[in-house]
Design an enzyme around this catalytic site. Structure first.
Site, PDB file in Angstrom:
ATOM      1  N   GLY A 171      -5.685 -20.271  -1.787  1.00  0.00           N
ATOM      2  CA  GLY A 171      -4.876 -19.718  -0.697  1.00  0.00           C
ATOM      3  C   GLY A 171      -5.689 -18.895   0.284  1.00  0.00           C
ATOM      4  O   GLY A 171      -5.137 -18.138   1.074  1.00  0.00           O
ATOM      5  N   LEU A 172      -7.020 -19.023   0.242  1.00  0.00           N
ATOM      6  CA  LEU A 172      -7.858 -18.232   1.145  1.00  0.00           C
ATOM      7  C   LEU A 172      -8.402 -19.063   2.311  1.00  0.00           C
ATOM      8  O   LEU A 172      -9.342 -18.651   3.004  1.00  0.00           O
ATOM      9  CB  LEU A 172      -9.016 -17.580   0.374  1.00  0.00           C
ATOM     10  CG  LEU A 172      -8.602 -16.604  -0.725  1.00  0.00           C
ATOM     11  CD1 LEU A 172      -9.833 -15.969  -1.383  1.00  0.00           C
ATOM     12  CD2 LEU A 172      -7.684 -15.508  -0.187  1.00  0.00           C
ATOM     13  N   GLY A 173      -7.836 -20.231   2.514  1.00  0.00           N
ATOM     14  CA  GLY A 173      -8.181 -20.998   3.717  1.00  0.00           C
ATOM     15  C   GLY A 173      -9.560 -21.635   3.682  1.00  0.00           C
ATOM     16  O   GLY A 173     -10.206 -21.778   4.722  1.00  0.00           O
TER      17      GLY A 173
ATOM     18  N   ALA B 288      -9.730 -24.847   5.866  1.00  0.00           N
ATOM     19  CA  ALA B 288      -9.712 -24.562   7.313  1.00  0.00           C
ATOM     20  C   ALA B 288     -11.056 -23.987   7.754  1.00  0.00           C
ATOM     21  O   ALA B 288     -11.548 -24.291   8.848  1.00  0.00           O
ATOM     22  CB  ALA B 288      -8.588 -23.592   7.650  1.00  0.00           C
TER      23      ALA B 288
ATOM     24  N   ASP C  73      -4.192 -20.783   9.087  1.00  0.00           N
ATOM     25  CA  ASP C  73      -5.536 -20.747   8.497  1.00  0.00           C
ATOM     26  C   ASP C  73      -6.604 -21.112   9.530  1.00  0.00           C
ATOM     27  O   ASP C  73      -7.621 -20.425   9.666  1.00  0.00           O
ATOM     28  CB  ASP C  73      -5.642 -21.752   7.337  1.00  0.00           C
ATOM     29  CG  ASP C  73      -4.765 -21.368   6.161  1.00  0.00           C
ATOM     30  OD1 ASP C  73      -3.865 -20.523   6.344  1.00  0.00           O
ATOM     31  OD2 ASP C  73      -4.968 -21.915   5.068  1.00  0.00           O
TER      32      ASP C  73
HETATM   33  C1  MEV Z   1       0.264 -20.926   2.898  1.00  0.00           C
HETATM   34  O1  MEV Z   1      -1.026 -20.297   3.036  1.00  0.00           O
HETATM   35  C2  MEV Z   1       1.280 -20.267   3.757  1.00  0.00           C
HETATM   36  C3  MEV Z   1       2.649 -20.909   3.791  1.00  0.00           C
HETATM   37  O2  MEV Z   1       3.469 -20.074   4.610  1.00  0.00           O
HETATM   38  C4  MEV Z   1       2.618 -22.338   4.326  1.00  0.00           C
HETATM   39  C5  MEV Z   1       2.266 -22.453   5.805  1.00  0.00           C
HETATM   40  O3  MEV Z   1       2.244 -21.470   6.553  1.00  0.00           O
HETATM   41  O4  MEV Z   1       2.035 -23.623   6.257  1.00  0.00           O
HETATM   42  C6  MEV Z   1       3.292 -20.912   2.399  1.00  0.00           C
END
Ligand code: MEV
Length: 325
Positions: free
Chosen positions: A85-87, A90, A136
């Site tokens: 979840g840290l991109g 991207a 991201d």
């Molecule tokens: C994921 O990093 C963030 C979410 O809000 C999905 C998105 O923004 O596309 C869960």
């Protein structure tokens, strides 16, 4: 040879609610993806191995769009926890797009940040069948603190509009930067990785299912939007206590919609005695949490004792950068 780098990101406020038209705020963090590209080789390669297009959909999209020259030797080096979840994807796309633009036309890449952000976003979308928001990719390309909204926000520094065709519809986001007051420089973010990947698509679908069977829970999503706006005001004022309260409230609401889990909750609880606020960040179901603190060392120790791997970052670092040209 050209070497470019781009940072990862974490979301301070607004994950999931951003999918339903609410704003989100993210900052670039001091863990970077570095990509080098070298011409004058016979065959495409990556990290010394034969390049297989289907294995690298982001990179393939980018060189099909931005590169008209011959084969390249690509080398990738990451400091960003992957699938957390840290991109990281991207950041890879932003760094590679910058390197290709720089290689094609020296000294020009950094004048083209909106193009780098656009290409990185479309590369993400093409690899994820159209679902990616520009959070991201824009945060990685622009750096600092970025506010994504479906409207142009008055008190933020508007940068550009991003559009994406999803299932026959045009989705549109307004991308802004927020100048953070220098008083926030005394604080750090401690990011704690649970060690388990956060499955973004699955978690976004889980929230959609929950809202379909329980439409009144949309109130929680709206409340995340309200808390995000309160968080933006607190950030602008440099009010650490108020930023922390908004982070805690955001975590409570994200738990309520079922995207946090035991591992994330454990790290959040461990961090809180040493932090202004703490919350999960990104899609959840694994991945990372973050804490805002002026005692980064003790906060990181507490998270590690609870089983997390940590990374300490200021709130916002430089975006895409040419390291060598
Ligand atoms: C994921 O990093 C963030 C979410 O809000 C999905 C998105 O923004 O596309 C869960």
């Amino acid at each position: 040879m050209v070497v470019a780098s781009a940072p990862g990101k974490c979301i301070l406020f607004g994950e999931h609610a951003v999918v339903y038209g609410h704003p989100a705020v993210a900052v670039a963090i001091n863990a970077r993806m570095t990509v080098s590209v070298r011409e004058g080789v016979d065959n495409w390669s990556i990290d010394g191995m034969h390049y297989v297009e289907a294995k690298h959909p982001h990179l393939t999209y980018l060189h099909n769009r931005l590169w008209e020259g011959d084969a390249l030797a690509i080398q990738v080096n990451s400091e960003i926890f992957g699938a957390a979840g840290l991109g990281s994807s991207a950041a890879l796309s932003s760094a590679y797009a910058a390197a290709l633009l720089e290689l094609a036309n020296r000294d020009s890449a950094l004048g083209q940040l909106p193009l780098i952000a656009e290409c990185a976003h479309l590369a993400e979308a093409s690899a994820q069948s159209g679902r990616a928001s520009p959070t991201d990719s824009s945060t990685s390309a622009l750096g600092g603190c970025v506010l994504i909204s479906d409207v142009r926000e008055e008190d933020a520094d508007w940068q550009y509009t991003r559009e994406l065709q999803v299932a026959g519809e045009t989705r549109r986001w307004e991308v802004h930067k927020i100048e953070l007051p220098t008083s926030l420089a005394q604080a750090s973010l401690v990011i704690g990785f649970t060690g388990r990947p956060g499955p973004t698509g699955e978690m976004v679908a889980k929230v959609a299912d929950m809202l379909e069977s329980n439409p009144d829970r949309m109130g929680d999503i709206d409340r995340i939007g309200t808390v995000t706006r309160a968080g933006v005001t607190a950030l602008r004022l440099g009010n650490l206590e108020a930023v922390g309260i908004a982070m805690d409230e955001c975590h409570r609401l994200l738990r309520g919609i079922g995207v946090s889990d035991e591992g994330l909750d454990r790290l959040v609880e461990a961090a809180r005695p040493y932090a202004y606020g703490a919350k999960m960040t990104g899609a959840g179901g694994g991945g990372c949490m973050l804490a805002l603190t002026t005692d980064a060392r003790r906060c990181a120790e507490a998270i590690e004792l609870a089983g997390g791997r940590t990374l300490i970052s200021p709130l916002g670092v430089e975006g895409v950068r040419i390291e060598q040209s």
